[in-house]
Write an enzyme that holds these catalytic residues in place. Structure first.
Site, PDB file in Angstrom:
ATOM      1  N   LYS A 280     -40.659  13.497 -26.105  1.00 46.36           N
ATOM      2  CA  LYS A 280     -39.703  13.283 -25.020  1.00 46.36           C
ATOM      3  C   LYS A 280     -39.283  11.825 -24.945  1.00 46.36           C
ATOM      4  O   LYS A 280     -38.255  11.496 -24.363  1.00 46.36           O
ATOM      5  CB  LYS A 280     -40.331  13.692 -23.689  1.00 46.36           C
TER       6      LYS A 280
ATOM      7  N   ASP B 125     -50.126   7.254 -23.744  1.00 45.57           N
ATOM      8  CA  ASP B 125     -50.935   8.380 -23.296  1.00 45.57           C
ATOM      9  C   ASP B 125     -50.911   9.538 -24.280  1.00 45.57           C
ATOM     10  O   ASP B 125     -51.749  10.426 -24.215  1.00 45.57           O
ATOM     11  CB  ASP B 125     -50.446   8.866 -21.925  1.00 45.57           C
TER      12      ASP B 125
ATOM     13  N   ASP C 192     -46.322   4.962  -7.306  1.00 47.52           N
ATOM     14  CA  ASP C 192     -45.637   3.728  -6.917  1.00 47.52           C
ATOM     15  C   ASP C 192     -45.487   3.646  -5.401  1.00 47.52           C
ATOM     16  O   ASP C 192     -45.921   2.695  -4.759  1.00 47.52           O
ATOM     17  CB  ASP C 192     -44.272   3.615  -7.621  1.00 47.52           C
TER      18      ASP C 192
HETATM   19  O1  LIG Z   1     -49.279  11.003 -17.822  1.00 46.82           O
HETATM   20  C1  LIG Z   1     -48.351  10.203 -17.831  1.00 46.82           C
HETATM   21  C2  LIG Z   1     -47.077  10.532 -17.355  1.00 46.82           C
HETATM   22  C3  LIG Z   1     -46.073   9.569 -17.412  1.00 46.82           C
HETATM   23  N1  LIG Z   1     -46.301   8.348 -17.928  1.00 46.82           N
HETATM   24  C4  LIG Z   1     -45.206   7.343 -17.994  1.00 46.82           C
HETATM   25  O2  LIG Z   1     -44.652   7.153 -16.718  1.00 46.82           O
HETATM   26  C5  LIG Z   1     -43.318   6.704 -16.840  1.00 46.82           C
HETATM   27  C6  LIG Z   1     -42.422   7.441 -15.892  1.00 46.82           C
HETATM   28  O3  LIG Z   1     -42.306   8.780 -16.283  1.00 46.82           O
HETATM   29  P1  LIG Z   1     -40.923   9.563 -16.314  1.00 46.82           P
HETATM   30  O4  LIG Z   1     -41.153  10.849 -16.980  1.00 46.82           O
HETATM   31  O5  LIG Z   1     -39.854   8.695 -16.840  1.00 46.82           O
HETATM   32  O6  LIG Z   1     -40.730   9.884 -14.800  1.00 46.82           O
HETATM   33  P2  LIG Z   1     -39.562   9.440 -13.797  1.00 46.82           P
HETATM   34  O7  LIG Z   1     -39.503  10.480 -12.739  1.00 46.82           O
HETATM   35  O8  LIG Z   1     -38.322   9.112 -14.484  1.00 46.82           O
HETATM   36  O9  LIG Z   1     -40.232   8.124 -13.180  1.00 46.82           O
HETATM   37  C7  LIG Z   1     -40.070   7.684 -11.868  1.00 46.82           C
HETATM   38  O10 LIG Z   1     -41.065   8.242 -11.017  1.00 46.82           O
HETATM   39  C8  LIG Z   1     -42.419   7.955 -11.385  1.00 46.82           C
HETATM   40  C9  LIG Z   1     -43.307   8.549 -10.332  1.00 46.82           C
HETATM   41  O11 LIG Z   1     -43.227   9.944 -10.308  1.00 46.82           O
HETATM   42  C10 LIG Z   1     -42.623   6.465 -11.489  1.00 46.82           C
HETATM   43  O12 LIG Z   1     -43.897   6.223 -11.993  1.00 46.82           O
HETATM   44  C11 LIG Z   1     -41.610   5.868 -12.420  1.00 46.82           C
HETATM   45  O13 LIG Z   1     -41.753   4.496 -12.535  1.00 46.82           O
HETATM   46  C12 LIG Z   1     -40.227   6.188 -11.898  1.00 46.82           C
HETATM   47  O14 LIG Z   1     -39.246   5.637 -12.779  1.00 46.82           O
HETATM   48  C13 LIG Z   1     -42.912   6.906 -18.303  1.00 46.82           C
HETATM   49  O15 LIG Z   1     -42.845   5.657 -18.938  1.00 46.82           O
HETATM   50  C14 LIG Z   1     -44.043   7.754 -18.852  1.00 46.82           C
HETATM   51  O16 LIG Z   1     -44.266   7.503 -20.181  1.00 46.82           O
HETATM   52  C15 LIG Z   1     -47.548   8.019 -18.401  1.00 46.82           C
HETATM   53  O17 LIG Z   1     -47.770   6.916 -18.905  1.00 46.82           O
HETATM   54  N2  LIG Z   1     -48.548   8.946 -18.354  1.00 46.82           N
END
Ligand SMILES: O=c1ccn([C@@H]2O[C@H](COP(=O)(O)OP(=O)(O)O[C@H]3O[C@H](CO)[C@@H](O)[C@H](O)[C@H]3O)[C@@H](O)[C@H]2O)c(=O)[nH]1
Ligand SMILES: [Mn+2]
Length: 734
Positions: A106, A136, A447
């Site tokens: 992804k 991860d 966050d």
């Molecule tokens: O088990 C996990 C799941 C996610 N991520 C990272 O977390 C980030 C955010 O994930 P994403 O899938 O892009 O989720 P979004 O909904 O777009 O993220 C928003 O919402 C998240 C909370 O749900 C916040 O942590 C993010 O900063 C915010 O941009 C990415 O870099 C992922 O690689 C991890 O490192 N480990």
């Protein structure tokens, strides 16, 4: 000599005046509405029906949420920084950059490496900058990518520095049409070196992608099950023999241990591992957190953040400097409100005038100390109960910024062992990590929750919103992703609301009232689903069954309802126009709000309730960062993409069909029975819902392309609508 201030904060006085006057007027109208509802409830005989009461309750809930929202409007401010007044480079504090990735399918490694490179190329002394990537997924592809990125950075960083390149994410630099270069126009040397570096980038790209082909998809199960791997990326001495090396930031690959039997707490868990690992390596006092798709668009962001962190007046309480999330893949129309305009353009500058913005996941510079809680404790036994059993890490807590000897082989071997210990599954057992230390686990929106607790402890934050976006990320560009992501966010928000940390209770005694109200708004946001479901079904069913819900048009109370409707619309319009957006944006935002309410908010709230009763484990489905051509084409045309799961589409389509029926029924009734005086309010409500959602109707009835509403979903929704109509007929007509 008194030094000049590093930043300035300007209250937006005209906005505050407009906002406060509007709030007052709207509030008065709401009081009138409740007076009307209550008095007609008390005086009417027989007592009003259940739908009437539910509509009343919906109006109350909407008003309460509205009231909390006003706190954001109270004192909007904007900020400016003065980079030239910062101390000399030698005096700047260290920064550890944390980048998280979770799934190489992804989140393609090439994109992730672009983020890594843009962070390495930040305009900051390289010996004070360290970049940590948390993987991860434990993917060897990403690891390989890091090595390639390091090699490419050897040329990329000197190139950026030499020519003062303004956009230092290589992918964007090479695809951008304008020259992001601040030297004399078309210097021959620059052109030559640009060509050279371009070839190197192509080579780098090829290598990263080729690694993907070789390694292929062997790793399907390893995402959940892999040992810790920590590696300081360095090139083999033979590669660079004889070449004078440019100074480079430290680059570290961290893949924490994952086992199916342990919970890993998603991104918060990953960040806490990075906090510990970086603690024993570089231990910089400041941390920049980035999602893997958020590249640094303005290399000066670190210095901008330091303008706040280094101000002795605000720094003792300042926990973090938040930059807005902005996105590079949003089209002009922004049909999904992917830019989250209201949040980053209205609410965050608003709350910035209070105690500071909500932590927003990515693009923030955090003070390391703020995440460690109370540091006055000196007793080692007790420290170990909080921080775990690594002596090395405990030592790091009290001596911020101690650059350990990573390059020395013997100590680096020991360091690596310690780092692996710190990133093992069991390290956090019986410690306060995620409870009081580091990023907090309680919610999938780590966050929001972590920031909330920081604010409760009296910390402050700052919203830094320069005109050149500091970071740019990828937004969701289809309905399914948007609503799945929305479900996760709202589930996380509501989890906190249902817990002992509920902002109204936990926050009120620890934060100023207005700040509590801002968090209260977010805490209640998932509950929008109740009034929206009610108002999209009950007045309509009542209309079809001859029950009126709103005052007669001839009555003066009708004015109150009209005023509230028009005032909110005009306020929305004022916000839109004053921030340079278009009327189309207004329609998009209202539509997305309605769609999210009946799906993402609904499912998110239910998910949190189920989790609260322990019937479901938390989950985090990372958002897709790759889109296929078809999807991109639909998005570019500004057409909603209804290739979404049935569960998400059915509520939307059902409500649209129900409103179509009630609108047609209501208009017919108006003409036949001349009842417009009694029913106008309800007919208008349906009309309004249909107007805002015209693109949905189009997707259902007029479109022929692949993104139209699938016929089975329409049929299913039709059946449910008929069921609702029968139910309404049976319960409302006797
Ligand atoms: O088990 C996990 C799941 C996610 N991520 C990272 O977390 C980030 C955010 O994930 P994403 O899938 O892009 O989720 P979004 O909904 O777009 O993220 C928003 O919402 C998240 C909370 O749900 C916040 O942590 C993010 O900063 C915010 O941009 C990415 O870099 C992922 O690689 C991890 O490192 N480990
Ligand atoms: Mn994301």
């Amino acid at each position: 000599m008194k030094s000049l201030p590093l930043h300035a904060c300007t209250p937006s006085i005209s906005s505050a005046i407009i906002n406060r006057s509007y709030s007052l007027l709207h509030f008065t109208a709401l009081v009138a509405l409740f007076y009307y509802r209550l008095s007609s409830f008390l005086s009417s005989k027989p007592k009003p029906s259940l739908p009437y009461l539910l509509v009343f309750a919906s109006e109350m809930l909407l008003s309460i949420i509205w009231l909390f929202d006003q706190a954001y409007m109270w004192r909007p401010v904007s900020r400016t920084t003065f980079l030239e007044r910062l101390p000399e480079d030698e005096e700047l504090p260290g920064i550890d950059v944390f980048i998280c990735t979770a799934d190489h399918k992804k989140e393609p490694p090439l994109e992730v490496m672009n983020t890594v490179l843009s962070a390495m190329a930040l305009d900051y002394p390289p010996d004070k900058l360290s970049v940590y990537l948390s993987d991860d997924g434990g993917s060897s592809l990403t690891f390989q990518g890091m090595r390639e990125a390091w090699l490419f950075a050897r040329s990329w960083l000197p190139f950026c520095r030499k020519f003062g390149i303004k956009i230092r994410c290589p992918k964007v630099y090479f695809s951008s049409l304008e020259d992001n270069y601040s030297g004399p126009l078309h210097s021959l040397e620059y052109e030559k070196e640009k060509e050279k570096i371009k070839r190197k980038y192509e080579l780098f790209k090829e290598r990263v992608n080729k690694a993907g082909e070789i390694i292929g998809s062997e790793e399907a199960t390893s995402i959940k099950d892999h040992p810790p791997v920590i590696e300081v990326i360095n090139d083999e001495p033979k590669n660079v023999a004889g070449i004078r090396q440019a100074k480079m930031p430290l680059l570290v690959y961290v893949s924490r241990e994952k086992r199916p039997s342990h919970s890993h707490h998603f991104k918060a868990g990953a960040l806490n591992v990075l906090l510990r690992v970086s603690g024993i390596m570089t231990n910089s006092p400041y941390i920049l957190v980035l999602d893997c798709d958020m590249y640094c668009n303005d290399p000066t962001s670190a210095r901008q953040a330091m303008c706040f962190h280094l101000d002795p007046k605000i720094s003792p309480s300042l926990a973090f400097v938040q930059f807005p999330q902005k996105f590079h893949n949003i089209n002009k129309n922004d049909i999904y409100d992917g830019q989250l305009r209201k949040i980053f353009v209205i609410r965050w500058p608003g709350i910035d005038g209070l105690q500071g913005p909500v932590l927003s996941g990515t693009g923030f510079y955090m003070k390391r100390e703020a995440l460690y809680g109370n540091l006055s404790e000196k007793n080692v036994v007790r420290l170990k109960q909080s921080f775990g059993h690594s002596n090395e890490f405990i030592r790091s807590i009290h001596n911020i910024y101690q650059y350990s000897a990573i390059k020395n082989t013997e100590s680096s071997c020991k360091l690596q062992q310690e780092a692996q210990f710190l990133s093992s599954c069991t390290y956090e057992k019986n410690t306060l990590w995620g409870e009081q230390m580091g990023f907090l686990y309680h919610s999938v929106v780590e966050d929001y929750f972590t920031g909330f607790i920081l604010h409760c402890k009296g910390k402050t934050s700052v919203f830094c919103n320069p005109s050149k976006p500091a970071f740019l990320g990828i937004s969701t560009t289809n309905l399914n992703d948007l609503l799945v992501q929305g479900t996760r966010w709202n589930s996380g928000l509501f989890e906190v609301t249902l817990s002992k940390f509920c902002p109204f209770i936990y926050g009120l005694s620890r934060m100023p009232l207005l700040q509590t109200m801002c968090y209260g708004y977010l805490a209640l946001q998932p509950l929008y689903f109740l009034p929206l479901w009610c108002l999209a079904t009950l007045p309509q069913l009542c209309l079809l069954n001859g029950i009126s819900i709103y005052p007669q048009v001839s009555s003066s109370w009708f004015m109150v309802f009209s005023f509230i409707f028009l005032a909110s619309l005009l306020k929305h319009l004022e916000e839109i126009l004053s921030t340079g957006a278009s009327i189309q944006t207004l329609l998009n935002e209202q539509r997305v709000w309605m769609m999210k309410s009946v799906t993402a908010y609904t499912f998110g709230s239910l998910d949190a309730i189920v989790k609260c009763f322990g019937m479901r484990e938390a989950s985090f489905l990372p958002t897709n960062k790759v889109a296929d051509d078809e999807q991109v084409a639909l998005y570019q045309m500004g057409k909603l993409n209804f290739q979404a799961s049935t569960m998400i589409l059915t509520p939307i389509i059902t409500l649209i069909i129900l409103n179509m029926v009630s609108f047609i029924g209501g208009v017919a009734e108006m003409f036949i029975a001349g009842s417009w005086n009694e029913t106008f309010g309800q007919v208008f409500l349906s009309l309004y819902i249909l107007m805002v959602n015209y693109p949905v109707i189009e997707g259902m009835l007029l479109r022929k392309d692949k993104g139209r509403v699938p016929t089975p979903v329409t049929l299913l929704s039709l059946v449910i609508t008929i069921f609702l109509l029968c139910l309404g007929h049976m319960t409302l007509r006797w």
